[in-house]
Scaffold this motif. Structure first.
Motif, PDB file in Angstrom:
ATOM      1  N   SER A  33       0.832  -1.210   0.000  1.00 44.37           N
ATOM      2  CA  SER A  33       0.000   0.000   0.000  1.00 44.37           C
ATOM      3  C   SER A  33       0.859   1.250   0.000  1.00 44.37           C
ATOM      4  CB  SER A  33      -0.920  -0.006   1.220  1.00 44.37           C
ATOM      5  OG  SER A  33      -1.786  -1.127   1.192  1.00 44.37           O
ATOM      6  N   GLU A  34       1.955   1.216   0.744  1.00 43.63           N
ATOM      7  CA  GLU A  34       2.850   2.365   0.779  1.00 43.63           C
ATOM      8  C   GLU A  34       3.501   2.581  -0.586  1.00 43.63           C
ATOM      9  OE1 GLU A  34       4.925   5.641   1.820  1.00 43.63           O
ATOM     10  OE2 GLU A  34       3.270   4.674   2.897  1.00 43.63           O
ATOM     11  N   LEU A  35       3.952   1.483  -1.226  1.00 46.63           N
ATOM     12  CA  LEU A  35       4.524   1.601  -2.564  1.00 46.63           C
ATOM     13  C   LEU A  35       3.497   2.125  -3.551  1.00 46.63           C
ATOM     14  CD1 LEU A  35       6.637  -1.687  -2.828  1.00 46.63           C
ATOM     15  CD2 LEU A  35       7.520   0.643  -2.769  1.00 46.63           C
ATOM     16  N   ALA A  36       2.253   1.654  -3.420  1.00 51.99           N
ATOM     17  CA  ALA A  36       1.197   2.122  -4.321  1.00 51.99           C
ATOM     18  C   ALA A  36       1.011   3.624  -4.192  1.00 51.99           C
ATOM     19  CB  ALA A  36      -0.099   1.384  -4.014  1.00 51.99           C
ATOM     20  N   ARG A  37       1.031   4.119  -2.959  1.00 52.85           N
ATOM     21  CA  ARG A  37       0.887   5.570  -2.753  1.00 52.85           C
ATOM     22  C   ARG A  37       2.069   6.330  -3.351  1.00 52.85           C
ATOM     23  NH1 ARG A  37      -1.342   3.778   2.212  1.00 52.85           N
ATOM     24  NH2 ARG A  37       0.695   3.811   3.230  1.00 52.85           N
ATOM     25  N   GLN A  38       3.271   5.794  -3.172  1.00 52.50           N
ATOM     26  CA  GLN A  38       4.457   6.454  -3.718  1.00 52.50           C
ATOM     27  C   GLN A  38       4.423   6.482  -5.241  1.00 52.50           C
ATOM     28  OE1 GLN A  38       7.994   4.619  -2.187  1.00 52.50           O
ATOM     29  NE2 GLN A  38       7.482   5.006  -0.050  1.00 52.50           N
ATOM     30  N   TYR A  39       4.089   5.347  -5.869  1.00 49.20           N
ATOM     31  CA  TYR A  39       4.066   5.289  -7.322  1.00 49.20           C
ATOM     32  C   TYR A  39       2.956   6.163  -7.902  1.00 49.20           C
ATOM     33  CZ  TYR A  39       7.253   1.306  -6.905  1.00 49.20           C
ATOM     34  OH  TYR A  39       8.331   0.494  -6.626  1.00 49.20           O
ATOM     35  N   ALA A  40       1.803   6.191  -7.220  1.00 47.83           N
ATOM     36  CA  ALA A  40       0.705   7.044  -7.683  1.00 47.83           C
ATOM     37  C   ALA A  40       1.109   8.511  -7.639  1.00 47.83           C
ATOM     38  CB  ALA A  40      -0.537   6.810  -6.825  1.00 47.83           C
ATOM     39  N   LYS A  41       1.892   8.872  -6.624  1.00 45.63           N
ATOM     40  CA  LYS A  41       2.369  10.252  -6.506  1.00 45.63           C
ATOM     41  C   LYS A  41       3.423  10.552  -7.568  1.00 45.63           C
ATOM     42  CE  LYS A  41       4.224  13.506  -3.082  1.00 45.63           C
ATOM     43  NZ  LYS A  41       4.701  13.650  -1.691  1.00 45.63           N
ATOM     44  N   MET A  42       4.293   9.560  -7.890  1.00 48.99           N
ATOM     45  CA  MET A  42       5.335   9.752  -8.896  1.00 48.99           C
ATOM     46  C   MET A  42       4.767   9.810 -10.317  1.00 48.99           C
ATOM     47  SD  MET A  42       8.241   7.022  -7.689  1.00 48.99           S
ATOM     48  CE  MET A  42       9.118   7.140  -6.139  1.00 48.99           C
ATOM     49  N   ASP A  43       3.715   9.028 -10.573  1.00 46.96           N
ATOM     50  CA  ASP A  43       3.214   8.863 -11.929  1.00 46.96           C
ATOM     51  C   ASP A  43       2.816  10.200 -12.539  1.00 46.96           C
ATOM     52  OD1 ASP A  43       2.441   7.550 -14.236  1.00 46.96           O
ATOM     53  OD2 ASP A  43       0.406   7.192 -13.504  1.00 46.96           O
ATOM     54  N   VAL A  44       3.221  10.422 -13.785  1.00 42.19           N
ATOM     55  CA  VAL A  44       2.907  11.656 -14.499  1.00 42.19           C
ATOM     56  C   VAL A  44       1.739  11.345 -15.428  1.00 42.19           C
ATOM     57  CG1 VAL A  44       3.830  13.505 -15.945  1.00 42.19           C
ATOM     58  CG2 VAL A  44       5.347  12.274 -14.371  1.00 42.19           C
ATOM     59  N   SER A  45       0.532  11.380 -14.884  1.00 44.79           N
ATOM     60  CA  SER A  45      -0.640  10.939 -15.635  1.00 44.79           C
ATOM     61  C   SER A  45      -0.984  11.872 -16.790  1.00 44.79           C
ATOM     62  CB  SER A  45      -1.838  10.809 -14.692  1.00 44.79           C
ATOM     63  OG  SER A  45      -2.100  12.046 -14.044  1.00 44.79           O
ATOM     64  N   TRP A  46      -0.625  13.160 -16.688  1.00 40.80           N
ATOM     65  CA  TRP A  46      -0.963  14.085 -17.773  1.00 40.80           C
ATOM     66  C   TRP A  46      -0.225  13.731 -19.071  1.00 40.80           C
ATOM     67  CZ3 TRP A  46       3.206  16.371 -19.914  1.00 40.80           C
ATOM     68  CH2 TRP A  46       4.335  16.601 -19.126  1.00 40.80           C
ATOM     69  N   ALA A  47       0.852  12.925 -18.971  1.00 40.43           N
ATOM     70  CA  ALA A  47       1.603  12.547 -20.166  1.00 40.43           C
ATOM     71  C   ALA A  47       0.814  11.609 -21.066  1.00 40.43           C
ATOM     72  CB  ALA A  47       2.926  11.892 -19.773  1.00 40.43           C
ATOM     73  N   ARG A  48      -0.364  11.150 -20.618  1.00 42.27           N
ATOM     74  CA  ARG A  48      -1.194  10.269 -21.443  1.00 42.27           C
ATOM     75  C   ARG A  48      -2.419  10.970 -22.011  1.00 42.27           C
ATOM     76  NH1 ARG A  48       1.053   7.077 -17.485  1.00 42.27           N
ATOM     77  NH2 ARG A  48      -0.601   7.470 -15.967  1.00 42.27           N
ATOM     78  N   CYS A  49      -2.510  12.292 -21.832  1.00 39.53           N
ATOM     79  CA  CYS A  49      -3.621  13.032 -22.415  1.00 39.53           C
ATOM     80  C   CYS A  49      -3.372  13.236 -23.911  1.00 39.53           C
ATOM     81  CB  CYS A  49      -3.816  14.371 -21.706  1.00 39.53           C
ATOM     82  SG  CYS A  49      -2.533  15.591 -22.073  1.00 39.53           S
ATOM     83  N   SER A  50      -4.383  13.674 -24.633  1.00 37.86           N
ATOM     84  CA  SER A  50      -4.292  13.790 -26.098  1.00 37.86           C
ATOM     85  C   SER A  50      -3.220  14.781 -26.530  1.00 37.86           C
ATOM     86  CB  SER A  50      -5.648  14.183 -26.676  1.00 37.86           C
ATOM     87  OG  SER A  50      -6.102  15.408 -26.115  1.00 37.86           O
TER      88      SER A  50
END
Length: 298
Positions: A33-50
């Motif tokens: 769960s801690e790793l999931a929170r860290q990775y979710a915070k690291m992930d650059v989700s806007w890089a998958r927008c159009s």
């Protein structure tokens, strides 16, 4: 005598270990769960927008791509599989250079490239925000641990969501670039994720990138020549899709991937029937005739 003491010690520890099973399981879940929170915070989700996808296509096609072509000549083998392949899949490739990622992406058909994310070492590419944003925009990366820590305990939730949305994934099971160009230890995280989602694994073998840009080199170089330098020959070979197995069989799946890499992406030798094997073995010829030794007079 000594074995008896060891066995008694093991028997004495068994009740204690049984009592600690819930504690150990809770610890793994908490770490996941801690790793999931860290990775979710690291992930650059806007890089998958159009808009980011359009910018990435332009950067790869008009910027980085032509620059790479000055240093390497790339040949793609086996891409006819995309005529029948369905999204999503996990591409697994050997890894010996930072050139591997752009080489793989450019080897994919355009519609596949636009729906493919690349797992990247969280401790290397996501240790600063500017680096994370840069690699995410250019290669559509997602953070993941190199050693698979917390796998199956929430650490891959962000990757699972991508696959559920129909995104393909590129993974490097060795976890790091090979220093000598040889295949290193192969981890089984890709097989676990494929089994959990019921999707195919497509093996890739890349050759030539290590010579063009080995670890420790920050930019590719051309091959020196007598009068003029030349481009390196790079080849990407796609293998046949590997159907997912149960999570418990992940080792067998990665053995298939490793065998494909060991063959350098070539087809396995044909399996001959016993009769064909006998025909393939040449019959022994007649024994050579030896001339008698000359008589020696002393």
């Amino acid at each position: 005598m000594r074995d008896g003491k060891v066995n008694r010690a093991i028997r004495e520890r068994v009740p204690e270990l049984r009592e600690r099973v819930p504690e150990l399981t809770d610890g793994l879940k908490s770490r996941g769960s801690e790793l999931a929170r860290q990775y979710a915070k690291m992930d650059v989700s806007w890089a998958r927008c159009s808009y980011a996808k359009a910018a990435r296509a332009a950067l790869l096609g008009l910027g980085l791509g032509p620059m790479i072509d000055y240093y390497v000549r790339t040949r793609v083998v086996g891409d006819e599989l995309f005529d029948e392949l369905a999204h999503p899949v996990i591409f697994v490739a050997n890894h010996s250079s930072h050139l591997d990622t752009p080489t793989i992406l450019r080897a994919l058909p355009r519609k596949w490239r636009s729906r493919t994310a690349v797992t990247a070492a969280a401790d290397y590419f996501y240790n600063t925000r500017w680096k994370a944003n840069g690699v995410a925009l250019l290669f559509n990366t997602v953070p993941l641990g190199r050693n698979g820590g917390g796998l199956g305990s929430g650490a891959t939730d962000h990757v699972d969501r991508l696959i559920d949305e129909g995104w393909n994934l590129v993974m490097f099971p060795e976890g790091t670039r090979s220093r000598d160009g040889q295949i290193g230890k192969v981890r089984s995280g890709a097989a676990v994720i494929a089994a959990q989602h019921g999707i195919d694994i497509v093996p890739l073998y890349i050759s030539g990138t290590h010579e063009a840009m080995p670890p420790g080199q920050n930019w590719p170089q051309r091959k020196p020549g007598r009068f003029f330098s030349r481009r390196h020959e790079v080849e990407v070979r796609f293998g046949d899709p590997i159907r997912p197995h149960a999570v418990e069989d992940r080792g067998h799946v990665m053995d298939e991937v490793r065998a494909f890499w060991d063959r350098k992406g070539l087809a396995p030798p044909p399996v001959l029937e016993p009769e064909e094997q006998r025909k393939a073995v040449p019959a022994p010829g007649p024994a050579p005739e030896f001339a008698p030794a000359p008589e020696v007079v002393l």
